[in-house]
Design an enzyme around this catalytic site. Sequence first.
Site, PDB file in Angstrom:
ATOM      1  N   SER A  23      -0.066  -2.941  -9.181  1.00 15.80           N
ATOM      2  CA  SER A  23       0.916  -3.159  -8.113  1.00 15.80           C
ATOM      3  C   SER A  23       0.252  -2.942  -6.759  1.00 15.80           C
ATOM      4  O   SER A  23      -0.932  -2.604  -6.678  1.00 15.80           O
ATOM      5  CB  SER A  23       2.074  -2.175  -8.270  1.00 15.80           C
ATOM      6  OG  SER A  23       1.607  -0.869  -7.958  1.00 15.80           O
ATOM      7  N   LYS A  24       1.049  -3.094  -5.712  1.00 18.43           N
ATOM      8  CA  LYS A  24       0.558  -2.859  -4.344  1.00 18.43           C
ATOM      9  C   LYS A  24       0.019  -1.447  -4.186  1.00 18.43           C
ATOM     10  O   LYS A  24      -0.897  -1.200  -3.405  1.00 18.43           O
ATOM     11  CB  LYS A  24       1.709  -3.045  -3.352  1.00 18.43           C
ATOM     12  CG  LYS A  24       1.870  -4.472  -2.916  1.00 18.43           C
ATOM     13  CD  LYS A  24       2.715  -4.553  -1.676  1.00 18.43           C
ATOM     14  CE  LYS A  24       3.037  -6.003  -1.424  1.00 18.43           C
ATOM     15  NZ  LYS A  24       4.333  -6.248  -0.896  1.00 18.43           N
ATOM     16  N   ARG A  25       0.632  -0.549  -4.895  1.00 21.52           N
ATOM     17  CA  ARG A  25       0.213   0.856  -4.855  1.00 21.52           C
ATOM     18  C   ARG A  25      -1.276   0.995  -5.190  1.00 21.52           C
ATOM     19  O   ARG A  25      -1.953   1.902  -4.722  1.00 21.52           O
ATOM     20  CB  ARG A  25       1.067   1.610  -5.895  1.00 21.52           C
ATOM     21  CG  ARG A  25       1.074   3.096  -5.832  1.00 21.52           C
ATOM     22  CD  ARG A  25       2.297   3.617  -6.592  1.00 21.52           C
ATOM     23  NE  ARG A  25       2.410   3.029  -7.933  1.00 21.52           N
ATOM     24  CZ  ARG A  25       1.772   3.474  -9.003  1.00 21.52           C
ATOM     25  NH1 ARG A  25       0.951   4.500  -8.915  1.00 21.52           N
ATOM     26  NH2 ARG A  25       1.953   2.880 -10.173  1.00 21.52           N
TER      27      ARG A  25
END
Length: 485
Positions: free
Chosen positions: A252-254
């Site tokens: 994910s973006k994380r």
Amino acid sequence: MTVRTRYAPSPTGDPHLGNIRTALFAWLLAKHNGGQFLLRIEDTDRQRFVEGAVEAQMETLRWLGIDWDEGPDKGGPHAPYTQSERLDIYQDHAGRLLASDWAYRCYCSSERLSEVRKAQQARKEPPRYDRHCRDLSAKDRAQREADGAPAVVRFKTPLDGETLTHDALRGEVPFANDTLDDFVILKSDGYPTYHLAAIVDDHLMEITHVLRGEEWISSLPRHVLIYQAFGWDPPVFAHVSRILGSDRAKLSKRHGAHAALTYREMGYLPEAIVNFLALLGWSLDDKTEIIDIDTLIGAFDIDRLLTNPAVFNAEKLEWMNGVYIRNLSPENLAERALPFLEGALGRPVDAQKLAQIAPLIKERIKTLKDVVEMAGFFFTEGPLDYEPELILGKKSFAGAPDRAAQALASVIAAVEALDDWNHEALEGAVRPLAEEMGVKAGELFAVIRVAVTGRTAAPPLFETMAVLGRDLSLERLSAARGLLA
Ligand code: GLU
């Protein structure tokens, strides 16, 4: 045999690096074999359709140099390449499966289906269609048709036996047919499901190798059954590994993973992205990291695709981008960095001047966007914007603005006297001053650096002053002195 591969995105949003990696692998396989690569838009799920998503897919592929031989914009022998424009083909094929008794119409309402599901859940059974319409009598069927009841078409999965699937990376895997259900192939609105549309298209478009995400492997037995039902030979299937974040959770973006085009805005080079993606789930020899596109094409083979999940490492991508930046010629780096600088400054920038600066900064930047920080001061007009304390630093000159102002005065006097304004002459004039002042050369240089660049981290000082030129350098040195006085 001509190798033909495809990338078949659903236009449900901006493509992510994982989608593009699948496209890249399929493209590399086609290129390696002198074959063809197709772009096909799988837009049969109208609810999930996102405006602009097809364009974003194409824009991303173009940016990365992943070109297609046939596709919606290009046409080709199997046009159209957008599934919503091929509905009659799928309807015709669903009709063939109905005629050969490999499919049947199902009239069950969504209310009935949800009751069946609830009852199955209560019995802790896996939810699946109970085959209610599979064996309707001809009379019942005729009645429902006469009533105009909406119907889907379901595939008639064999009730027992096994379906043997083959994946190029995992080998043969048998699936027990009684674990599969009678899945929908054509919806009541006449749109096909993925299962029917993808198989029909892969066959008609003469796809020889289907590379797709691992999430599709559980659908493989259904697809093999559809091939059998039509009497067609299936292509080679290779399901590429998942990509996980460094904590092994879903990417994910994380984890620093963004929509593919965001990397362009962040100042990544397409060739670095391609190199990085190629190594997510594939390897050349387990050690080589920097691999140019020609080598990738020459070496790519599905044999070296890995089945273990690939781990996305944003720092490695940044490092790799830095390597590619350092390998660019000054002119090329300038050309690519120009839009970033012009965007930040809000006015045109002299490309030649930027090319002159490029060698000074390329060791110090990891993205094209870093050029704004690292070279913006070369193009700034008027006074630089920094706090006077920045000039004093944390060492000898800390808390001693008078001494720093004196030091700057000596520097100004020494460099003003120079006939030639080049970096050797500048260094020759300034370095001895440090000793006279009883400070380390680096501390004096730090004062000058802030004065001429407004920054504590900048390209090599004397080369920078040489490029800035006599007038601007002296103007900035005097302005700094003025700030301290
Ligand atoms: N439309 C499917 C997706 O976007 C493609 C899967 C495939 O490559 O067959 O996931």
